[in-house]
Design a protein around this motif. Sequence first.
Motif, mmCIF file in Angstrom:
data_model
loop_
_atom_site.group_PDB
_atom_site.id
_atom_site.type_symbol
_atom_site.label_atom_id
_atom_site.label_comp_id
_atom_site.label_asym_id
_atom_site.label_seq_id
_atom_site.Cartn_x
_atom_site.Cartn_y
_atom_site.Cartn_z
ATOM 1 N N HIS A 83 9.991 16.591 -5.212
ATOM 2 C CA HIS A 83 10.424 16.597 -3.815
ATOM 3 C C HIS A 83 11.268 15.376 -3.467
ATOM 4 C CE1 HIS A 83 7.253 19.595 -3.661
ATOM 5 N NE2 HIS A 83 7.841 20.048 -2.577
ATOM 6 N N THR A 114 3.757 15.340 -3.265
ATOM 7 C CA THR A 114 4.375 16.660 -3.126
ATOM 8 C C THR A 114 4.981 16.663 -1.729
ATOM 9 O OG1 THR A 114 2.364 17.572 -2.183
ATOM 10 C CG2 THR A 114 2.618 17.754 -4.573
ATOM 11 N N ASN A 116 3.684 17.767 0.881
ATOM 12 C CA ASN A 116 2.701 17.686 1.964
ATOM 13 C C ASN A 116 1.535 16.745 1.698
ATOM 14 O OD1 ASN A 116 1.334 19.085 0.055
ATOM 15 N ND2 ASN A 116 1.222 21.017 1.181
ATOM 16 N N ALA A 117 1.656 15.912 0.688
ATOM 17 C CA ALA A 117 0.591 14.920 0.435
ATOM 18 C C ALA A 117 1.110 13.835 -0.494
ATOM 19 C CB ALA A 117 -0.632 15.591 -0.188
ATOM 20 N N HIS A 118 0.489 12.677 -0.371
ATOM 21 C CA HIS A 118 0.787 11.590 -1.308
ATOM 22 C C HIS A 118 -0.550 11.152 -1.889
ATOM 23 C CE1 HIS A 118 3.552 8.254 -2.612
ATOM 24 N NE2 HIS A 118 2.362 7.886 -3.064
#
Lengths: 297, 268
Positions: A83, A114, A116-118
């Motif tokens: 991403h 990603t 929507n999250a780290h």
Amino acid sequence: MPSAADRHPRPVYSADYLPNLVGIGLRGPHYRDILEQKPDLGWLEVHPENYFGGGIHRHFLSQIRADYEISFHAVGMSLGSAHGLDPDHLHKIKELIDIFEPFQLSDHASWSATGNAHLNDLLPLPYTQETLETLQQNISIAQDYFARPILVENPSTYVSFHADEMPEYELLNRLAETTGCGLLLDCNNIFVQAHNHGFDPYHYISQIKPQYVGEIHLAGYSERVIGTETLLIDTHSKRIKPEVWELYGHALRHIGTVPTLIEWDLDLPPLSVLMEEAKTASEIMQHRTNTLTEDRL
Amino acid sequence: MKLALFQQHFQEELLTPSAAPAGGPGFRDLCIADNIPVSERLRVYQDNILHGLSAKMSERLPVIAALGGDDFALCLLRQYICQSPPQSGCLADYGRTLPDFIAGYAPAAALPYLPDLVKLELEICAAEQAADDLPLSHSDLDMLQQNAESELVYLPLRTSVSLLSSPYQIYELRAYLLSSAQGTEVQPSIVPSTKDTYVLIYRPFLKAEYCTLSPEEYFLLHALKEGVCLNDALSKVLVATLDFDLASFLSANLNRRIFARAVPNSEE
């Protein structure tokens, strides 16, 4: 347009390279000891993510920076993320670079983010052509943003994938060749991986192109027994094991001397223990230098 | 499998270990199996992420364990991490939605004051990490008042400053919970009051501090934080109380170093 490798020519890591010495990771509990004792160390390494914002950590880093060269070892750029990179994260690191002027900047050949999250870990990548291209693109973006080459470290991994198309050392060599980045060779990570995945760590090091390596990391690992098997975990919580010291000696013979870091993050011991480890690394480095001099004579 | 999808499946595997993506192979099938089960290999990453992060948060937010015990804290935090994982590599900012999560977390139903206590903890952590902006001094204020029309004096608050209100005695509760003398002191009331408690969190130097405020002080500071000029903010407070001592208010808060010194406009 010049290639990524041409835009950020890699420094020549010669034997007289300024901080061609042993350093240790700077961690909060040691701030006062470092300031009061001013130990004889080549340099200190910090995770820039710990100095975003202000307050007490940045206050101590400013004081310590007056006495020591420092390197930035990032853990959150997520260079392998499909991403792309987080511009805000790059901006915060750049702000710190402008203030503290580290002699080295590095991160890992891994991913954390990603869309929507780290996730707070250095996650493994399948070693495919797509991964290589993703890393190339992200490393080039980071180097363009920082206007300097970075070092990319081999991670510790606990799983490998059917999709792998090349060994890790080939991926790293190709990254260095095409982007102009340097390599940060973590001997402990190589040893941990070699055990966990069943390959020869000496062969791995012999396949790394020496001219790309700008730094070496050393740390201690832990063992997790699973039935009759043992998985090695890169915990940075122990003294460096004898077999990793051996591997370090081999790496220096292959690469030459480069700045070397003692990493310790969990169960942090007194500063004196890190100094003992640094002394051992210095002695191995000195032995390598003496041997090289004798060979030349 | 494309790298983006691979990473999405890997994330799901780590945060919901039983998940098997619909319409494709389970993530574990992508991993090379040998004498050590893939599940054990993946557990290293699950431990790093869930245990590592929940332990770090528990350390940052000690009131959770102080109220419910270590197991309660770790279980609550692990569930929160799975539901709302970090969104950036700057973990110091992580946890802003935790109070809302706790408010809906059934095992914490008997602790209705916990969300507000966690809000207080989070603001203290944020103050510790806030940017190093400069405080306004007494002489700066004098100069500001001399140079500006009195109705146009703005007193922005420093980035480390935040304000909280709660129907619970969160100031006393936190002090009690984290006190080594717990058990010997009288426990603060945990019954909601008809009068809110107002708390100011700030960082005068390197360490965050917090104190209670009167309602007037709270509303005045709140208005200043919102960018309202001093005169307008004050007029709102004076509607409620006529004996507000502005000089004492300013002096106390200048001493707390909560007002920001304006950065000169480079175009001026």
